[in-house]
Design a protein around this motif. Structure first.
Motif, PDB file in Angstrom:
ATOM      1  N   VAL A 120       0.844  -1.189   0.000  1.00  0.00           N
ATOM      2  CA  VAL A 120       0.000   0.000   0.000  1.00  0.00           C
ATOM      3  C   VAL A 120       0.888   1.250   0.000  1.00  0.00           C
ATOM      4  N   THR A 121       0.745   2.067  -1.039  1.00  0.00           N
ATOM      5  CA  THR A 121       1.541   3.291  -1.169  1.00  0.00           C
ATOM      6  C   THR A 121       0.861   4.447  -0.443  1.00  0.00           C
ATOM      7  N   PRO A 122       1.574   5.557  -0.203  1.00  0.00           N
ATOM      8  CA  PRO A 122       1.008   6.662   0.576  1.00  0.00           C
ATOM      9  C   PRO A 122      -0.272   7.265   0.000  1.00  0.00           C
ATOM     10  N   ASP A 123      -0.521   7.069  -1.300  1.00  0.00           N
ATOM     11  CA  ASP A 123      -1.760   7.582  -1.904  1.00  0.00           C
ATOM     12  C   ASP A 123      -2.931   6.625  -1.711  1.00  0.00           C
ATOM     13  N   ALA A 124      -2.752   5.593  -0.883  1.00  0.00           N
ATOM     14  CA  ALA A 124      -3.771   4.595  -0.522  1.00  0.00           C
ATOM     15  C   ALA A 124      -4.049   3.583  -1.627  1.00  0.00           C
ATOM     16  N   GLN A 125      -3.265   3.619  -2.703  1.00  0.00           N
ATOM     17  CA  GLN A 125      -3.414   2.603  -3.744  1.00  0.00           C
ATOM     18  C   GLN A 125      -2.833   1.279  -3.255  1.00  0.00           C
ATOM     19  N   ARG A 126      -3.536   0.173  -3.572  1.00  0.00           N
ATOM     20  CA  ARG A 126      -3.008  -1.132  -3.193  1.00  0.00           C
ATOM     21  C   ARG A 126      -2.576  -1.879  -4.444  1.00  0.00           C
ATOM     22  N   SER A 127      -1.373  -2.420  -4.385  1.00  0.00           N
ATOM     23  CA  SER A 127      -0.791  -3.150  -5.509  1.00  0.00           C
ATOM     24  C   SER A 127      -0.543  -4.576  -5.040  1.00  0.00           C
ATOM     25  N   SER A 251     -21.350   5.649  -7.316  1.00  0.00           N
ATOM     26  CA  SER A 251     -21.590   4.502  -8.196  1.00  0.00           C
ATOM     27  C   SER A 251     -22.863   4.734  -8.992  1.00  0.00           C
ATOM     28  N   ILE A 252     -23.030   3.926 -10.022  1.00  0.00           N
ATOM     29  CA  ILE A 252     -24.287   3.928 -10.769  1.00  0.00           C
ATOM     30  C   ILE A 252     -24.811   2.498 -10.850  1.00  0.00           C
ATOM     31  N   LEU A 253     -26.118   2.371 -10.772  1.00  0.00           N
ATOM     32  CA  LEU A 253     -26.788   1.089 -10.905  1.00  0.00           C
ATOM     33  C   LEU A 253     -27.618   1.141 -12.182  1.00  0.00           C
ATOM     34  N   ILE A 254     -27.404   0.160 -13.052  1.00  0.00           N
ATOM     35  CA  ILE A 254     -28.020   0.162 -14.376  1.00  0.00           C
ATOM     36  C   ILE A 254     -28.955  -1.035 -14.496  1.00  0.00           C
ATOM     37  N   PRO A 255     -30.260  -0.829 -14.271  1.00  0.00           N
ATOM     38  CA  PRO A 255     -31.202  -1.933 -14.466  1.00  0.00           C
ATOM     39  C   PRO A 255     -31.504  -2.092 -15.957  1.00  0.00           C
ATOM     40  N   ARG A 256     -31.853  -3.288 -16.350  1.00  0.00           N
ATOM     41  CA  ARG A 256     -32.178  -3.515 -17.768  1.00  0.00           C
ATOM     42  C   ARG A 256     -33.370  -2.638 -18.182  1.00  0.00           C
ATOM     43  N   ASP A 257     -34.336  -2.526 -17.303  1.00  0.00           N
ATOM     44  CA  ASP A 257     -35.507  -1.694 -17.578  1.00  0.00           C
ATOM     45  C   ASP A 257     -35.563  -0.599 -16.523  1.00  0.00           C
ATOM     46  N   GLY A 258     -35.544   0.636 -16.942  1.00  0.00           N
ATOM     47  CA  GLY A 258     -35.606   1.732 -15.983  1.00  0.00           C
ATOM     48  C   GLY A 258     -34.391   2.626 -16.080  1.00  0.00           C
ATOM     49  N   ASP A 259     -34.470   3.731 -15.351  1.00  0.00           N
ATOM     50  CA  ASP A 259     -33.402   4.727 -15.398  1.00  0.00           C
ATOM     51  C   ASP A 259     -32.182   4.296 -14.594  1.00  0.00           C
ATOM     52  N   VAL A 260     -31.045   4.843 -14.989  1.00  0.00           N
ATOM     53  CA  VAL A 260     -29.820   4.651 -14.213  1.00  0.00           C
ATOM     54  C   VAL A 260     -29.988   5.311 -12.845  1.00  0.00           C
ATOM     55  N   VAL A 261     -29.582   4.606 -11.799  1.00  0.00           N
ATOM     56  CA  VAL A 261     -29.669   5.121 -10.436  1.00  0.00           C
ATOM     57  C   VAL A 261     -28.275   5.564 -10.003  1.00  0.00           C
ATOM     58  N   LYS A 262     -28.144   6.828  -9.605  1.00  0.00           N
ATOM     59  CA  LYS A 262     -26.862   7.344  -9.143  1.00  0.00           C
ATOM     60  C   LYS A 262     -26.822   7.280  -7.614  1.00  0.00           C
ATOM     61  N   VAL A 263     -25.714   6.758  -7.104  1.00  0.00           N
ATOM     62  CA  VAL A 263     -25.543   6.591  -5.661  1.00  0.00           C
ATOM     63  C   VAL A 263     -24.309   7.386  -5.230  1.00  0.00           C
ATOM     64  N   ASP A 264     -24.478   8.232  -4.232  1.00  0.00           N
ATOM     65  CA  ASP A 264     -23.357   9.036  -3.747  1.00  0.00           C
ATOM     66  C   ASP A 264     -22.378   8.187  -2.947  1.00  0.00           C
ATOM     67  N   ALA A 265     -21.109   8.569  -3.003  1.00  0.00           N
ATOM     68  CA  ALA A 265     -20.113   7.968  -2.123  1.00  0.00           C
ATOM     69  C   ALA A 265     -20.312   8.514  -0.709  1.00  0.00           C
ATOM     70  N   VAL A 266     -19.840   7.774   0.274  1.00  0.00           N
ATOM     71  CA  VAL A 266     -19.815   8.240   1.658  1.00  0.00           C
ATOM     72  C   VAL A 266     -18.363   8.567   1.989  1.00  0.00           C
ATOM     73  N   LYS A 267     -18.101   9.818   2.340  1.00  0.00           N
ATOM     74  CA  LYS A 267     -16.731  10.230   2.607  1.00  0.00           C
ATOM     75  C   LYS A 267     -16.228   9.564   3.882  1.00  0.00           C
ATOM     76  N   PRO A 268     -15.050   8.903   3.808  1.00  0.00           N
ATOM     77  CA  PRO A 268     -14.526   8.242   5.018  1.00  0.00           C
ATOM     78  C   PRO A 268     -13.979   9.254   6.014  1.00  0.00           C
ATOM     79  N   ALA A 269     -13.870   8.839   7.260  1.00  0.00           N
ATOM     80  CA  ALA A 269     -13.278   9.703   8.280  1.00  0.00           C
ATOM     81  C   ALA A 269     -11.859  10.077   7.884  1.00  0.00           C
ATOM     82  N   GLN A 270     -11.145   9.114   7.285  1.00  0.00           N
ATOM     83  CA  GLN A 270      -9.820   9.358   6.724  1.00  0.00           C
ATOM     84  C   GLN A 270      -9.577   8.298   5.663  1.00  0.00           C
ATOM     85  N   LEU A 271      -8.851   8.650   4.618  1.00  0.00           N
ATOM     86  CA  LEU A 271      -8.550   7.693   3.565  1.00  0.00           C
ATOM     87  C   LEU A 271      -7.192   7.074   3.854  1.00  0.00           C
ATOM     88  N   VAL A 272      -7.194   5.774   4.162  1.00  0.00           N
ATOM     89  CA  VAL A 272      -5.958   5.096   4.560  1.00  0.00           C
ATOM     90  C   VAL A 272      -5.538   4.044   3.547  1.00  0.00           C
TER      91      VAL A 272
END
Length: 331
Positions: A120-127, A251-272
């Motif tokens: 895990v690098t300091p930018d929180a990316q995991r390799s 995120s987005i949820l794409i049902p076969r029938d119906g509109d795309v549903v947009k879902v907000d992210a929840v901001k973490p207390a800290q990004l680790v």
């Protein structure tokens, strides 16, 4: 009659080794940043010896999702292969300790229990560099018909899809779920997996999968575009429901029938550490769908779970996701 399950996962039974690293370490060991590559046992030993001090915890993408489901108060099961060795016993104990059904017979002869070295690098990316070992040897014989029949959703891990014998296990489990009127879900796991298995996935998904999960890079690879409108159009033709995570954009949820549903992210207390963010999101989404939630609520549960997991080191929750979800009015 044994109790029903919300979700049963079928995936790699892996023990994660997580440690902090810098970009120079990744370059020195030819580890692609933010991705996952498979390595052999000798390479695993070399990288492990060079890694900083870290933590060891049972992992694997689908198993992480099932652990999150348990933390939300859901009933989960897992199918995966470990060896009859110390790491295999650790993996089994960790799942049983959180109330997850895990009864897959261990491998008697053959490779050791798999492990994933996560830098895990300091930018929180995991390799990640992964020695699959026994994990890749899930077979149709490991699928318990009664167990799959008891699960509202059977959830498959894209990493394991690459193993031909495991793919036959997926097909058997999908047939059982379909016969019982239950649903099958697949997470694409990694863009490189999608690229390697592109043609097979184009056939497998419409034949067997009801719920498809991907991050933006995986979706771009599968659908050949970074335009979300194009992705949505193609996704509707491929699968009844597709979920695409977009990091901090939600995120987005794409049902076969119906509109795309947009879902907000929840901001973490800290990004680790972003390890397991997608696994946690999948857990919330799938538990919500298994319980009959509307798409917006199921997606919100996924965002909440992901937020908790990225706020600390490691891919499994440290706080009760049930308690957090109850505070947020989602459970």
């Amino acid at each position: 009659m044994t109790a029903s399950l919300d979700v049963i996962g079928v995936g790699n039974a892996i023990v994660d080794v997580l440690a902090k690293a810098d970009d120079a370490f990744l370059a020195a060991h030819s580890i692609p940043k933010g991705g996952m590559i498979l390595i052999d046992e000798a390479q695993a030993s070399t990288i492990y010896d060079a890694m900083a001090a870290g933590v060891e915890i049972s992992g694997g993408s689908a198993a992480n999702s099932i652990a999150c489901i348990a933390s939300m108060g859901g009933k989960g099961g897992f199918v995966g292969k470990v060896a009859d060795d110390a790491l295999g016993e650790i993996f089994r104990h960790d799942l049983h300790a959180i109330g997850v059904e895990f009864d897959t017979k261990p491998l008697g002869d053959g490779p050791a229990t798999g492990r994933c070295l996560v830098n895990v690098t300091p930018d929180a990316q995991r390799s990640m560099t992964t020695f699959l070992g026994a994990a890749g040897l899930v077979s149709p014989d490991d699928i318990d018909e009664g167990q799959i029949a008891r699960a509202e959703i059977t959830f498959f891990e894209g990493y394991l899809f690459e193993q031909p014998v495991a793919r036959q296990a997926f097909i058997r489990a999908c047939a059982i779920a379909k016969r019982e009127g239950k649903r099958a879900a697949l997470t694409l796991s990694d863009a490189s997996c999608v690229d390697r298995q592109f043609d097979v996935l184009q056939q497998f998904i419409p034949q067997h999968i009801d719920i498809l999960l991907a991050n933006d890079r995986e979706a771009e690879t599968l659908f050949g575009s970074d335009d979300l409108d194009v992705i949505a159009e193609k996704a509707r033709k491929l699968c009844p429901l597709t979920a695409v995570t977009l990091s901090e954009k939600g995120s987005i949820l794409i049902p076969r029938d119906g509109d795309v549903v947009k879902v907000d992210a929840v901001k973490p207390a800290q990004l680790v550490d972003t390890t397991g963010a997608g696994d946690a999101y999948a857990a919330g989404l799938l538990l919500g769908l298994a319980r009959g939630f509307e798409l917006e609520s199921a997606g919100a549960l996924g965002s909440l779970a992901a937020s908790e997991v990225i706020s600390h080191f490691g891919a499994r929750p440290e706080q009760s996701l049930k308690a957090l979800a109850e505070q947020a009015g989602l459970l």
